[in-house]
Design an enzyme around this catalytic site. Structure first.
Site, PDB file in Angstrom:
ATOM      1  N   TRP A  11       0.826  -1.219   0.000  1.00 36.97           N
ATOM      2  CA  TRP A  11       0.000   0.000   0.000  1.00 36.97           C
ATOM      3  C   TRP A  11       0.847   1.249   0.000  1.00 36.97           C
ATOM      4  CZ3 TRP A  11      -4.344  -0.935  -1.984  1.00 36.97           C
ATOM      5  CH2 TRP A  11      -5.019  -2.127  -1.717  1.00 36.97           C
ATOM      6  N   ASP A  39      -1.656   6.589   6.395  1.00 36.91           N
ATOM      7  CA  ASP A  39      -2.711   5.701   5.922  1.00 36.91           C
ATOM      8  C   ASP A  39      -2.962   4.716   7.057  1.00 36.91           C
ATOM      9  OD1 ASP A  39      -4.277   3.740   4.786  1.00 36.91           O
ATOM     10  OD2 ASP A  39      -2.901   3.263   3.142  1.00 36.91           O
ATOM     11  N   LYS A  61     -12.137  -2.172   6.687  1.00 42.51           N
ATOM     12  CA  LYS A  61     -11.444  -3.094   7.587  1.00 42.51           C
ATOM     13  C   LYS A  61     -11.940  -2.944   9.027  1.00 42.51           C
ATOM     14  CE  LYS A  61      -8.331  -3.365   4.036  1.00 42.51           C
ATOM     15  NZ  LYS A  61      -7.652  -2.441   3.134  1.00 42.51           N
TER      16      LYS A  61
HETATM   17  C1  LIG Z   1      -7.102  -1.920   2.031  1.00 40.59           C
HETATM   18  C2  LIG Z   1      -6.075  -0.872   2.106  1.00 40.59           C
HETATM   19  C3  LIG Z   1      -6.016   0.179   1.180  1.00 40.59           C
HETATM   20  C4  LIG Z   1      -6.930   0.259  -0.017  1.00 40.59           C
HETATM   21  O1  LIG Z   1      -8.104   0.818   0.292  1.00 40.59           O
HETATM   22  P1  LIG Z   1      -9.225   1.131  -0.812  1.00 40.59           P
HETATM   23  O2  LIG Z   1     -10.298   1.705   0.036  1.00 40.59           O
HETATM   24  O3  LIG Z   1      -9.581  -0.181  -1.450  1.00 40.59           O
HETATM   25  O4  LIG Z   1      -8.669   2.068  -1.796  1.00 40.59           O
HETATM   26  C5  LIG Z   1      -5.070   1.162   1.357  1.00 40.59           C
HETATM   27  N1  LIG Z   1      -4.205   1.105   2.389  1.00 40.59           N
HETATM   28  C6  LIG Z   1      -4.220   0.102   3.293  1.00 40.59           C
HETATM   29  C7  LIG Z   1      -3.240   0.099   4.409  1.00 40.59           C
HETATM   30  C8  LIG Z   1      -5.160  -0.911   3.162  1.00 40.59           C
HETATM   31  O5  LIG Z   1      -5.174  -1.914   4.059  1.00 40.59           O
END
Ligand SMILES: *Cc1c(COP(=O)(O)O)cnc(C)c1O
Length: 361
Positions: free
Chosen positions: A103, A173, A197
């Site tokens: 990511w 993030d 998540k």
């Molecule tokens: C799942 C995830 C993403 C992607 O998220 P989307 O909402 O599908 O764009 C980005 N960063 C992390 C750390 C993730 O676990």
């Protein structure tokens, strides 16, 4: 009672049963409106309250004051990868990034498209098995920001410290570990998380912006890309992902009712301990892919002695009622995702299953 699996999906993932039941109860007639939230106007007083409550609860749980904006937008965390450099990387300043796998690598790719990306640290050469330490971070003193990924969903690593940046804005993030443990959220100038998540259904992204960041935004951006639009309009500039915000509000209430982040952290600690204990007891059999001091509480990643055993583990796990144990297609192996909605009992049952599987195979 409906048939329910024990859901270890990495994302979208399990939601608290209490939340799903509340959604079911309110689905056809939301508080006497005679319709569902999906069918309501986002300008209605009912939605206004949902939006406001979700924002206030998020702030309360994270201990954030009036100097923070909490907004709900669409596009997933991946859209933020581009919006962050579009808003904040300008005037000859580089955006600094720590590369801890998939990511963050994707966030870096977007930054490079938009401007000057500075790689501040990386664990790429070690197959992303660890989180770089403070002393290994090379941060130019005029960087626009430092971007980190607090939990690495695919590689199974997590920050257990918050980098010091000497006044440079810290951006994170937090998609896969937000609200899973106590944390000094005030150390961050900007952070975001796709909801699917730990917070709710996919389609809504929580973005938190410290007030002073608004003055750093590049002028002349298209309206929807400029974060000031959504802060000023309190996430109601255009039609928001309203149903997702509503479910997120219920998840935030559920966290508060359980006793907030203290209680959530306590349960999450017991969950990850249950699984890592079995791994460590049989470390020649369950080979963890993350170094111990960088292990994720949310995504436990491991390899078994060979791929046939991994397939068997996943198949037999399914028979035992577990789903989502397969590692990400890019790395293989096994991944046990232990997000907030996974119960302690669920984690204990998978740990027990591992123990039994090892003794039989
Ligand atoms: C799942 C995830 C993403 C992607 O998220 P989307 O909402 O599908 O764009 C980005 N960063 C992390 C750390 C993730 O676990």
């Amino acid at each position: 009672m409906a048939y329910r699996v024990i859901n270890f999906n990495p994302g979208p993932s399990a939601l608290p049963l209490d939340v799903l039941m509340k959604v079911q109860e309110e689905l056809l007639d939301y508080r006497g409106t005679g319709m569902s939230v999906m069918e309501s106007s986002h300008r209605s007083p009912e939605y206004d309250e949902i939006n406001e409550q979700a924002m206030l609860l998020a702030k309360e749980l994270m201990g954030l004051g009036d100097d923070y904006h909490v907004i709900f937008v669409g596009g997933g965390a991946s859209t933020q990868f581009a919006y962050i450099p579009l808003n904040f990387m300008h005037g000859g300043k580089a955006g600094a990034y720590i590369d801890t796998g998939t990511w963050s690598t994707k966030a870096i790719k977007e930054a490079k498209i938009i401007g000057d990306m500075h790689l501040a640290a990386s664990s790429k050469d070690a197959e992303y098995r660890f989180i770089p330490k403070q002393k290994d971070i090379d941060l130019p003193n005029d960087a626009a920001y430092l971007h980190i990924t607090t939990n690495n969903t695919i590689k199974g690593t997590q920050y257990h410290y918050i980098p010091e940046t000497g006044g440079i804005p810290l951006i994170a993030d937090m998609s896969s570990d937000i609200l899973s443990r106590r944390m000094d959220f005030n150390k961050f100038d900007f952070f975001y998380a796709g909801a699917q998540k730990n917070l709710g259904p996919s389609g809504v992204t929580l973005v938190v912006i410290k007030e002073h960041m608004l003055s750093k935004i590049k002028d002349g951006l298209p309206t929807m890309i400029d974060y000031r639009t959504h802060c000023e309009k309190k996430s109601l500039f255009n039609t928001p992902p309203a149903f997702g915000v509503y479910v997120m509000k219920l998840v935030l209430e559920w966290i508060k009712d359980r006793g907030g982040l203290d209680a959530v952290e306590d349960v999450n600690r017991q969950k990850k301990d249950a699984v890592y204990e079995v791994m460590d007891e049989h470390s020649d059999y369950f080979k963890g892919t993350a170094e111990k001091d960088s292990r994720s509480w949310m995504n436990v990643t491991m390899r078994l002695p060979n791929e046939d055993l991994e397939k068997k583990f996943i198949a037999e796990g399914k028979e035992a009622g577990f789903i989502g144990l397969k590692g990400h297609r890019s790395v293989g192996g096994i991944r046990v995702s232990l997000y907030n909605a996974v119960t302690l009992e669920g984690a204990q049952r998978v740990a027990e299953f591992m123990e039994n599987f090892k003794s039989k195979n």
